[in-house]
Design a protein around this motif. Structure first.
Motif, PDB file in Angstrom:
ATOM      1  N   GLU A   1      -7.439  35.139  18.145  1.00  0.00           N
ATOM      2  CA  GLU A   1      -6.925  34.428  16.985  1.00  0.00           C
ATOM      3  C   GLU A   1      -6.075  35.440  16.244  1.00  0.00           C
ATOM      4  OE1 GLU A   1      -9.661  32.044  14.602  1.00  0.00           O
ATOM      5  OE2 GLU A   1     -11.131  32.362  16.193  1.00  0.00           O
ATOM      6  N   ALA A   2      -4.920  35.021  15.745  1.00  0.00           N
ATOM      7  CA  ALA A   2      -4.003  35.977  15.134  1.00  0.00           C
ATOM      8  C   ALA A   2      -3.235  35.359  13.976  1.00  0.00           C
ATOM      9  CB  ALA A   2      -3.021  36.491  16.186  1.00  0.00           C
TER      10      ALA A   2
ATOM     11  N   ALA B   1      -6.372  35.012   4.746  1.00  0.00           N
ATOM     12  CA  ALA B   1      -7.323  34.525   5.742  1.00  0.00           C
ATOM     13  C   ALA B   1      -7.653  33.061   5.485  1.00  0.00           C
ATOM     14  CB  ALA B   1      -8.597  35.367   5.690  1.00  0.00           C
ATOM     15  N   ALA B   2      -7.933  32.343   6.550  1.00  0.00           N
ATOM     16  CA  ALA B   2      -8.369  30.955   6.429  1.00  0.00           C
ATOM     17  C   ALA B   2      -9.752  30.921   5.793  1.00  0.00           C
ATOM     18  CB  ALA B   2      -8.401  30.302   7.808  1.00  0.00           C
ATOM     19  N   ASP B   3     -10.104  29.816   5.187  1.00  0.00           N
ATOM     20  CA  ASP B   3     -11.384  29.681   4.496  1.00  0.00           C
ATOM     21  C   ASP B   3     -12.578  30.020   5.370  1.00  0.00           C
ATOM     22  OD1 ASP B   3     -10.109  28.927   2.165  1.00  0.00           O
ATOM     23  OD2 ASP B   3     -10.364  26.785   2.527  1.00  0.00           O
ATOM     24  N   LYS B   4     -12.553  29.604   6.615  1.00  0.00           N
ATOM     25  CA  LYS B   4     -13.702  29.804   7.498  1.00  0.00           C
ATOM     26  C   LYS B   4     -13.458  30.890   8.542  1.00  0.00           C
ATOM     27  CE  LYS B   4     -15.393  25.181   6.778  1.00  0.00           C
ATOM     28  NZ  LYS B   4     -15.945  23.974   7.342  1.00  0.00           N
ATOM     29  N   GLU B   5     -12.563  31.821   8.253  1.00  0.00           N
ATOM     30  CA  GLU B   5     -12.243  32.884   9.198  1.00  0.00           C
ATOM     31  C   GLU B   5     -13.388  33.894   9.271  1.00  0.00           C
ATOM     32  OE1 GLU B   5      -8.150  34.475   9.326  1.00  0.00           O
ATOM     33  OE2 GLU B   5      -9.100  36.387   8.850  1.00  0.00           O
TER      34      GLU B   5
ATOM     35  N   GLU C   1       7.432  32.955  15.193  1.00  0.00           N
ATOM     36  CA  GLU C   1       8.460  34.008  15.262  1.00  0.00           C
ATOM     37  C   GLU C   1       7.823  35.392  15.193  1.00  0.00           C
ATOM     38  OE1 GLU C   1      11.573  33.377  12.397  1.00  0.00           O
ATOM     39  OE2 GLU C   1      11.889  31.314  13.076  1.00  0.00           O
ATOM     40  N   TRP C   2       6.803  35.569  14.338  1.00  0.00           N
ATOM     41  CA  TRP C   2       6.079  36.842  14.241  1.00  0.00           C
ATOM     42  C   TRP C   2       5.456  37.197  15.593  1.00  0.00           C
ATOM     43  CZ3 TRP C   2       0.666  36.756  14.815  1.00  0.00           C
ATOM     44  CH2 TRP C   2       0.027  37.965  14.612  1.00  0.00           C
ATOM     45  N   PHE C   3       4.802  36.210  16.209  1.00  0.00           N
ATOM     46  CA  PHE C   3       4.154  36.441  17.495  1.00  0.00           C
ATOM     47  C   PHE C   3       5.188  36.774  18.565  1.00  0.00           C
ATOM     48  CE2 PHE C   3       1.994  35.217  21.424  1.00  0.00           C
ATOM     49  CZ  PHE C   3       0.775  35.857  21.259  1.00  0.00           C
ATOM     50  N   ALA C   4       6.294  36.030  18.585  1.00  0.00           N
ATOM     51  CA  ALA C   4       7.353  36.275  19.569  1.00  0.00           C
ATOM     52  C   ALA C   4       7.941  37.675  19.403  1.00  0.00           C
ATOM     53  CB  ALA C   4       8.443  35.217  19.441  1.00  0.00           C
ATOM     54  N   GLU C   5       8.061  38.136  18.163  1.00  0.00           N
ATOM     55  CA  GLU C   5       8.564  39.495  17.944  1.00  0.00           C
ATOM     56  C   GLU C   5       7.590  40.529  18.497  1.00  0.00           C
ATOM     57  OE1 GLU C   5       9.942  42.564  14.430  1.00  0.00           O
ATOM     58  OE2 GLU C   5       9.846  40.423  13.950  1.00  0.00           O
TER      59      GLU C   5
ATOM     60  N   MET D   1      -0.323  27.803  12.044  1.00  0.00           N
ATOM     61  CA  MET D   1       0.605  27.439  13.117  1.00  0.00           C
ATOM     62  C   MET D   1       1.879  26.917  12.478  1.00  0.00           C
ATOM     63  SD  MET D   1       1.086  27.666  16.165  1.00  0.00           S
ATOM     64  CE  MET D   1       2.569  27.259  17.027  1.00  0.00           C
ATOM     65  N   THR D   2       2.775  27.865  12.199  1.00  0.00           N
ATOM     66  CA  THR D   2       4.056  27.544  11.579  1.00  0.00           C
ATOM     67  C   THR D   2       5.167  28.209  12.376  1.00  0.00           C
ATOM     68  OG1 THR D   2       4.035  29.508  10.166  1.00  0.00           O
ATOM     69  CG2 THR D   2       2.984  27.508   9.263  1.00  0.00           C
TER      70      THR D   2
END
Length: 76
Positions: free
Chosen positions: A11-12, A19-23, A64-68, A58-59
């Motif tokens: 998960e990234a 952070a997400a509420d339930k992370e 784009e961050w992941f692709a970089e 998931m935006t």
């Protein structure tokens, strides 16, 4: 065996994204594209062949961050 390939799941989220509420602390990777590339390199060093990633949020910006990060890893 030589035909066995290893896969890791992650998960990234980009550095600076809350952070997400339930992370679960310590479970979700958060960092810069360079740090993401380093993580990929570390997994490659121990024989990981594939990565399955869940991006949060998931935006388009997160994708784009992941692709970089992937691009930096592949160019290293």
């Amino acid at each position: 065996p030589a035909t066995l390939e290893l896969t890791v799941g992650m998960e990234a989220r980009p550095a600076g994204v809350p952070a997400a509420d339930k992370e679960n602390p310590g479970v979700v990777f958060s960092g810069t594209p360079g740090e993401l590339a380093d993580r990929f390199g570390a997994w490659q060093d121990v024989g990981i062949n594939h990565v399955v990633a869940v991006l949060n949020p998931m935006t388009a910006d997160t994708l784009e961050w992941f692709a970089e990060g992937v691009a930096r890893f592949r160019s290293a």
